[in-house]
Design an enzyme around this catalytic site. Structure first.
Site, mmCIF file in Angstrom:
data_model
loop_
_atom_site.group_PDB
_atom_site.id
_atom_site.type_symbol
_atom_site.label_atom_id
_atom_site.label_comp_id
_atom_site.label_asym_id
_atom_site.label_seq_id
_atom_site.Cartn_x
_atom_site.Cartn_y
_atom_site.Cartn_z
ATOM 1 N N GLU A 289 0.822 -1.206 0.000
ATOM 2 C CA GLU A 289 0.000 0.000 0.000
ATOM 3 C C GLU A 289 0.860 1.263 0.000
ATOM 4 O OE1 GLU A 289 -4.342 -0.742 1.879
ATOM 5 O OE2 GLU A 289 -3.028 0.423 3.148
ATOM 6 N N HIS A 310 7.982 -26.877 -1.948
ATOM 7 C CA HIS A 310 7.360 -27.967 -2.694
ATOM 8 C C HIS A 310 6.235 -27.470 -3.587
ATOM 9 C CE1 HIS A 310 9.626 -30.927 -0.305
ATOM 10 N NE2 HIS A 310 9.593 -29.927 0.573
ATOM 11 N N LYS A 424 -13.925 0.635 -3.876
ATOM 12 C CA LYS A 424 -15.020 1.047 -2.990
ATOM 13 C C LYS A 424 -16.072 1.821 -3.780
ATOM 14 C CE LYS A 424 -12.309 1.583 1.227
ATOM 15 N NZ LYS A 424 -11.770 2.578 2.130
#
Ligand code: PA5
Length: 438
Positions: A289, A310, A424
């Site tokens: 951010e 793995h 948003k």
């Protein structure tokens, strides 16, 4: 303090000494700008001296309220997202027990701690409510803005449950709000008379774990928050050195930026302890951010070794060469396990009998770093002496300081997050229009 956080760089020919020297002037300039509060995002620099300024009264209030919660609650639900969530969760996981979300089974006299409001999943909420059942409940709703959708919705559910169960008046005593100086949550908390802890206006969410945002849930878990703050103060002093050679946080920031300019656009934070999972999540948010803006930035991602050797190990060793790895190595852990011998050495591993798992883990780490270096992956390494509250506090400050420096070297504002608004805006438009359509 026993042991120190150490930062090391395996040059592997990726970065030459003269490149570091050439960058030093920029680091010094950025340091000057940061410490004179003149740079981008200067209105959010409260975290810089917070460990030195955080008052004893505030810590005492947190300890007092936490002690009350520990007495009355069987379950403590922490509602928050992003910076209002990941810090506490990471510390709880690092400093607590792997299988109990609290200190340890024996020492567990406080409530079980759960997190909510960090997603929009009805499955998660339903299962959480099932687990909580009729247990004595206290909640801490954390939102600096007081308007974030995920925690606001979760809070609605829990407020409704508490009021139904305890009645409106007694429910109020079971709600603690940690919030900014203004906003919907602050207004509601004032109106209803909830206990309020402030989030300082000049400390952004992802830099807020050392405020009540992180400290209250940790104190409820029985974690030594004074120790955390003492480690943070130490970090504050250590990482205020101007010269990168004397400041591991700046050296880390500088190396990241040199590697980035060479096309290493993905940083993988690898740890060899599963209990670093949420710390890595916290680190991802901090750097992602802070730096990912203006079409620039290093993409922070996590590796949980040896598990991921793995799965993603192949890619790291042999895939597209745009990555570097920063290893978080835990030097010492009090929990040792000695490898037992087998009468018949069927698996051929008796040569390890009597050695500890930590010994094997350490060799896996060294072997992996060497292999990655041979495979064209630069390696940075942060060695953590042990997992204590003090070391945690110092580590948090190390990364906060490194992130601020790295952001300034990149030429972005490391303290805002304009991109978060885009989803948003779309979501609320959709919610409103779909609601109208029924
Ligand atoms: O770092 C940030 O500012 C964000 O990640 C916020 O912490 C997150 O969006 C939650 O915001 P708030 O605490 O206002 O609910």
């Amino acid at each position: 303090m026993n042991g120190e956080i150490k930062f090391a760089y395996d040059s592997g020919g990726f970065v030459q000494e003269h490149e570091l020297q050439a960058f030093e002037t920029q680091v010094r300039a950025a340091h000057e700008v940061l410490h004179s509060y003149e740079g981008l995002g200067r209105e959010y620099l409260g975290w810089l001296d917070w460990p030195l300024h955080c008052s004893r009264d505030e810590i005492d209030k947190i300890l007092h309220v936490a002690a009350e919660i520990r007495k009355r609650a069987e379950v403590f639900v922490v509602i928050g997202i992003g910076g209002s969530y990941l810090g506490a969760r990471s510390a709880l996981e690092l400093l607590g027990h792997t299988f109990f979300n609290n200190l340890s089974q024996e020492k567990r006299r406080g409530p079980q701690i759960f997190f909510a409001g960090n997603n929009l999943s009805s499955r998660y909420l339903t299962h959480l409510l099932e687990i909580i059942g009729e247990k004595e409940l206290v909640i801490n709703v954390i939102s600096k803005s007081g308007t974030t959708l995920e925690p606001a919705l979760a809070f609605r559910f829990f407020k409704t449950i508490l009021e139904k169960r305890y009645g409106k008046r007694r429910a109020r005593e079971r709600i603690i709000a940690t919030t900014g100086e203004k906003g919907a949550l602050r207004n509601l908390a004032r109106q209803e008379g909830y206990e309020i802890f402030p989030v300082p206006g000049d400390i952004g969410g992802r830099y807020s774990v050392l405020t009540a945002v992180g400290l209250l849930p940790l104190a409820v878990a029985g974690i030594d928050i004074m120790g955390i703050m003492s480690g943070a103060r130490r970090g504050c002093r250590l990482y205020s050195e101007e010269r990168p050679a004397d400041n591991p946080a700046y050296r880390y920031a500088m190396l990241r930026q040199i590697l980035y300019r060479k096309g290493k656009v993905i940083e993988l934070l690898a740890s060899y302890e599963p209990s670093f999972y949420y710390f890595t999540e916290w680190w991802k948010q901090l750097f992602g951010e802070s730096e990912g803006k203006d079409q620039k930035g290093i993409l922070p991602a996590g590796l949980n070794f040896t598990t991921d050797l793995h799965s993603l190990g192949q890619f790291v060793q042999d895939g597209y060469r745009n990555i570097f790895v920063t290893t978080l190595w835990l030097e010492k852990t009090p929990e040792e396990q000695e490898i037992p011998p087998l009468a018949e050495d069927i698996d051929g591993l008796n040569f390890l009998a009597g050695k500890t798992l930590q010994f094997v883990n350490k060799n896996a780490c060294t072997g992996t770093m060497r292999a990655h270096s041979d495979g064209g992956v630069p390696n940075l390494k942060i060695t953590i002496p042990e997992l204590t509250p003090r070391v945690y506090g110092q580590l948090v400050y190390f990364f906060e300081k490194a992130c601020a420096m790295s952001g300034y070297l990149l030429g972005v504002n490391p303290f805002d997050q304009p991109g978060v608004e885009a989803y948003k805006k779309n979501m609320f438009e959709l919610l409103r229009s779909n609601n109208r359509e029924g």
